[in-house]
Design a protein around this motif. Structure first.
Motif, mmCIF file in Angstrom:
data_model
loop_
_atom_site.group_PDB
_atom_site.id
_atom_site.type_symbol
_atom_site.label_atom_id
_atom_site.label_comp_id
_atom_site.label_asym_id
_atom_site.label_seq_id
_atom_site.Cartn_x
_atom_site.Cartn_y
_atom_site.Cartn_z
ATOM 1 N N ARG A 102 -28.468 -43.291 39.545
ATOM 2 C CA ARG A 102 -27.178 -42.592 39.652
ATOM 3 C C ARG A 102 -26.033 -43.495 39.202
ATOM 4 N NH1 ARG A 102 -26.613 -38.317 43.054
ATOM 5 N NH2 ARG A 102 -24.553 -38.229 42.055
ATOM 6 N N GLN A 144 -17.104 -28.988 38.660
ATOM 7 C CA GLN A 144 -17.603 -30.327 38.961
ATOM 8 C C GLN A 144 -16.837 -30.886 40.148
ATOM 9 O OE1 GLN A 144 -16.873 -33.419 36.018
ATOM 10 N NE2 GLN A 144 -18.789 -34.449 36.556
ATOM 11 N N TYR A 145 -17.540 -31.172 41.220
ATOM 12 C CA TYR A 145 -16.946 -31.847 42.362
ATOM 13 C C TYR A 145 -17.047 -33.351 42.149
ATOM 14 C CZ TYR A 145 -17.103 -27.197 44.342
ATOM 15 O OH TYR A 145 -16.929 -25.859 44.532
ATOM 16 N N PRO A 167 -27.101 -34.646 38.257
ATOM 17 C CA PRO A 167 -25.925 -35.266 38.896
ATOM 18 C C PRO A 167 -25.271 -36.349 38.063
ATOM 19 C CG PRO A 167 -27.935 -36.119 39.850
ATOM 20 C CD PRO A 167 -28.348 -35.046 38.904
ATOM 21 N N GLN A 200 -21.909 -27.526 38.052
ATOM 22 C CA GLN A 200 -22.535 -26.335 38.617
ATOM 23 C C GLN A 200 -22.009 -25.107 37.881
ATOM 24 O OE1 GLN A 200 -21.664 -25.776 42.777
ATOM 25 N NE2 GLN A 200 -22.995 -24.010 42.975
ATOM 26 N N ASN A 239 -17.838 -36.982 41.590
ATOM 27 C CA ASN A 239 -19.078 -37.768 41.515
ATOM 28 C C ASN A 239 -20.337 -36.900 41.587
ATOM 29 O OD1 ASN A 239 -17.775 -40.326 41.324
ATOM 30 N ND2 ASN A 239 -17.293 -40.133 43.495
ATOM 31 N N GLN A 240 -20.223 -35.673 41.152
ATOM 32 C CA GLN A 240 -21.387 -34.799 41.108
ATOM 33 C C GLN A 240 -21.577 -34.247 39.705
ATOM 34 O OE1 GLN A 240 -21.748 -31.884 44.219
ATOM 35 N NE2 GLN A 240 -20.716 -33.175 45.722
ATOM 36 N N GLY A 241 -22.671 -33.548 39.532
ATOM 37 C CA GLY A 241 -22.938 -32.894 38.260
ATOM 38 C C GLY A 241 -22.200 -31.578 38.152
#
Lengths: 115, 113
Positions: free
Chosen positions: A9, B38-39, A108, B45, B41-43
């Motif tokens: 990550r 995108q939230y 992610p 959606q 530090n996330q991917g």
């Protein structure tokens, strides 16, 4: 059904080192896309692969970058001799091998920092 | 060639107010259009997508978007903002199955209490 998985990550490399980013698509998906997100910018397409084939690499820098999606195992995005400008978030997306499929499902991301 | 334009980088609304995020596109062939969220530090959606058929599409979390070919637009709306809607929103297009996505620069949505 697990989603798209990416690892690591977070990755920190010093200038000149190699970075390897891994992407495991969703189960049953055989198409993989890589995108790069630079600060304050949207995502930019890099490469599109199917199992053992590169379909479209029009977004890949000509040097130092390569990608593969072997018959077995994850897709790998490899960056050789990293420079500070490579610092970015790298996202992988997958889609299934179905005619008319248009939706890509994103992982992610791997956040690469080059010192 | 295709392109997506999201004017402005930041939108701020009060909780309960209408959310309107604009997206205009350019494409030489009929596009498929997407909104992703995108939230931190996330991917990404998927919120919703337009391929063919009904031009008003409904997505998750109460969002909807309308495809207007004459205006080359695909604006995202939600009648009443919630604090949890604070995130970055990306409009994107591709030209069919198994083709790369072209993204706009994204818009950050803030929701004030």
């Amino acid at each position: 059904n697990a989603g798209v998985m990416q690892n690591p990550r977070h990755l920190v490399r010093r200038r000149g080192q190699e970075a390897r980013l891994r992407c495991s698509p969703m189960k049953g998906h055989s198409h993989v896309y890589w995108y790069r997100q630079l600060p304050e910018e949207g995502l930019k397409f890099m490469v599109y692969l199917q199992k053992e084939n590169i379909i479209d690499e029009s977004g890949m820098p000509k040097e130092r970058f390569s990608a593969e999606f072997p018959k077995e195992g994850p897709s790998i995005l490899r960056i050789q001799q990293v420079v500070r400008g490579d610092s970015a978030a790298y996202f992988c997306a997958s889609s299934p091998l179905l005619a008319g499929t248009d939706t890509q499902y994103f992982g992610p991301g791997t956040r690469l920092t080059v010192l | 060639a295709q392109s997506v334009t999201q004017l402005g980088s930041h939108v701020s609304v009060s909780e309960g107010a209408l959310v309107l995020l604009r997206c205009n596109y350019s494409s030489s062939v009929p596009p498929y259009l997407f909104w992703y969220v995108q939230y931190p530090n996330q991917g990404l959606q998927l919120l919703l997508k337009y391929t063919t058929g009904a031009t008003l599409v409904k997505g998750i979390n109460g969002f909807e978007a309308e495809f207007k070919k004459s205006e080359t637009s695909f604006h995202l709306t939600k009648p009443s903002a919630h604090m949890s809607d604070a995130a970055e929103y990306f409009c994107a297009l591709n030209t069919g199955a198994n083709s790369k996505l072209t993204f706009g620069k994204g818009i950050t949505l803030s929701v004030r209490p």
